[in-house]
Structure formats: structure tokens, C-alpha cells
Design a protein around this motif. Structure first.
Motif, PDB file in Angstrom:
ATOM      1  N   LYS A   1       0.739  -1.267   0.083  1.00  0.00           N
ATOM      2  CA  LYS A   1      -0.076   0.113   0.232  1.00  0.00           C
ATOM      3  C   LYS A   1       0.788   1.428  -0.041  1.00  0.00           C
ATOM      4  O   LYS A   1       0.632   2.220  -0.535  1.00  0.00           O
TER       5      LYS A   1
ATOM      6  N   LYS B   1      -5.717   1.090  -4.119  1.00  0.00           N
ATOM      7  CA  LYS B   1      -6.269   0.750  -5.239  1.00  0.00           C
ATOM      8  C   LYS B   1      -5.486  -0.423  -6.063  1.00  0.00           C
ATOM      9  O   LYS B   1      -6.053  -1.646  -6.055  1.00  0.00           O
ATOM     10  N   ILE B   2      -4.273  -0.254  -6.106  1.00  0.00           N
ATOM     11  CA  ILE B   2      -3.566  -1.327  -6.881  1.00  0.00           C
ATOM     12  C   ILE B   2      -3.278  -2.224  -5.808  1.00  0.00           C
ATOM     13  O   ILE B   2      -3.201  -3.827  -6.371  1.00  0.00           O
ATOM     14  N   THR B   3      -2.853  -2.194  -4.591  1.00  0.00           N
ATOM     15  CA  THR B   3      -2.709  -3.307  -3.813  1.00  0.00           C
ATOM     16  C   THR B   3      -3.934  -4.064  -3.525  1.00  0.00           C
ATOM     17  O   THR B   3      -3.830  -5.492  -3.808  1.00  0.00           O
ATOM     18  N   ILE B   4      -5.206  -3.616  -3.307  1.00  0.00           N
ATOM     19  CA  ILE B   4      -6.503  -4.439  -3.245  1.00  0.00           C
ATOM     20  C   ILE B   4      -6.689  -5.071  -4.935  1.00  0.00           C
ATOM     21  O   ILE B   4      -6.882  -6.413  -4.845  1.00  0.00           O
ATOM     22  N   GLY B   5      -6.234  -4.509  -5.976  1.00  0.00           N
ATOM     23  CA  GLY B   5      -6.614  -5.011  -7.185  1.00  0.00           C
ATOM     24  C   GLY B   5      -5.547  -6.449  -7.261  1.00  0.00           C
ATOM     25  O   GLY B   5      -5.910  -7.125  -7.872  1.00  0.00           O
ATOM     26  N   LEU B   6      -4.265  -6.289  -6.832  1.00  0.00           N
ATOM     27  CA  LEU B   6      -3.327  -7.141  -7.010  1.00  0.00           C
ATOM     28  C   LEU B   6      -3.742  -8.343  -6.023  1.00  0.00           C
ATOM     29  O   LEU B   6      -3.583  -9.691  -6.386  1.00  0.00           O
TER      30      LEU B   6
ATOM     31  N   ALA C   1      -6.930  -9.124  -5.067  1.00  0.00           N
ATOM     32  CA  ALA C   1      -8.090  -9.742  -5.496  1.00  0.00           C
ATOM     33  C   ALA C   1      -7.705 -10.766  -6.987  1.00  0.00           C
ATOM     34  O   ALA C   1      -8.036 -11.879  -7.030  1.00  0.00           O
ATOM     35  N   VAL C   2      -6.902 -10.280  -7.801  1.00  0.00           N
ATOM     36  CA  VAL C   2      -6.207 -10.870  -8.755  1.00  0.00           C
ATOM     37  C   VAL C   2      -5.637 -12.160  -8.475  1.00  0.00           C
ATOM     38  O   VAL C   2      -5.726 -13.229  -8.918  1.00  0.00           O
TER      39      VAL C   2
END
Length: 186
Positions: free
Chosen positions: A134, A140-145, A147-148
Motif C-alpha cells: 500500500k 487501489k493497486i494493492t487491493i486489485g493485486l 483480488a487478482v
């Protein structure tokens, strides 16, 4: 002195890493980053990510690399031996003792009681990694990564090494310029 410190650090990990390699990772972090300061958090994270992409037990890969980095070839051998020998000795002793009492309820309870402790240790280390991610990438990118990665690893059953290799490849191909302040601070 370094060889002795390597031996003690990795011997402790070998003695206390109940449950296999993944449960040893927080112990490695405690010894390598917090106690002896042989690596920074970022270096440890990078080492862990690369070690996960290679075949074989994570504990011996981490011990071998860190031992080599700190103490050369001798340090590597000392670290691998210090990590492996306690496991072998404890395995023989515990299996011999537990086999004698395998039908007793306290043996089953003892082995089940360790599981939540290992889960908490892994959770604490995971949360540390999320906070670091984070800090450098944003929420945003951390949560996206996250989730993916969760979808790929748990949902689709993709091997972790493939996910890490793809992310490393994407990072290497990224055209984002490095901030000069970050380079000077390193």
C-alpha cells in the motif's frame, strides 16, 4: 562471529518452524530483518518472492540464499545445515514418541492446537506485506493485486510461481521512470 550468528538464527528457525516452510517464513523474517538486520523488509520480500518461484523447500532456499549473502559459501552451508538438522532430529524423536501415544486424545489436541498459532503468524506477516505494498503502490493497486492473485491462486488453481513470474515480468517491462528521490534514499 557471523557464522555462529547464522547458525543460531537458522537453528532457531529450524527448531520452531512447526508446520513446514510457510510457517517458517515469519520466523525467518524475525531473525533476518528484525534481530540481525541482514536484510531490509523490501529485500526480504524480494527474496521470498524469488524463492517461491524456484522448486524445492522454501526454508532451505531462504536459508541458503541468506547464508550465502551474509557469510559466503561457508555461511550458506552453515545456514542450510542449521535449518535442516533440527527438523530431521525432531522428526525422528517426535514421530517415535507420538507413534507410541498416537491413540491418545492429547496427541490429537496438541497437533490441532498449533494450527491457529501458525495461521496468526502467517496473517501478521501477510498484513505487513499488504502495508508495504500500500505504501509503494497505493490502496487501489494493492487491493486489485490481492483480488487478482486470490482469484488466480485459489479460484483458478494457478501455481504461485507463475503468478509471481508474470508480476515480475510486468514490473520489468514497465516504462514508469524511477523517482530520483527514491534512488538517492536507497
Amino acid at each position: 562471529m557471523k557464522q555462529w550468528q547464522l547458525f543460531l538464527a537458522f537453528f532457531r528457525v529450524g527448531m520452531l518452524g512447526f508446520g513446514g516452510g510457510p510457517s517458517s517464513i515469519p520466523l525467518f523474517h524475525k531473525e533476518v530483518v528484525e534481530k540481525y538486520k541482514w536484510m531490509s523488509d523490501d529485500e526480504f520480500s524480494d527474496t521470498l518472492a524469488l524463492a517461491n518461484t524456484l522448486p524445492g523447500p522454501i526454508a532451505t532456499k531462504m536459508a541458503g540464499y541468506i547464508g550465502h549473502r551474509v557469510g559466503g559459501v561457508i555461511g550458506m552451508l552453515v545456514s542450510i545445515i542449521a535449518t535442516s538438522v533440527p527438523t530431521v532430529l525432531l522428526l525422528v524423536l517426535m514421530l517415535t514418541a507420538l507413534n507410541s501415544y498416537k491413540d491418545r486424545p492429547w496427541v490429537h489436541g496438541m497437533s490441532q492446537a498449533v494450527v491457529p498459532v501458525v495461521a496468526v503468524m502467517l496473517g501478521v506477516l501477510t498484513w505487513d506485506f499488504v502495508k508495504k505494498s500500500k505504501k509503494s503502490l497505493g490502496w487501489k493497486i494493492t487491493i486489485g493485486l490481492l483480488a487478482v492473485s486470490l482469484l488466480l491462486l485459489s479460484g483458478l488453481g494457478v501455481h504461485p510461481g507463475i503468478v509471481i513470474a508474470v508480476l515480475l515480468g510486468l514490473a520489468l517491462m514497465s516504462k514508469k521512470p524511477v523517482n530520483e528521490k527514491q534512488v538517492k534514499a536507497s
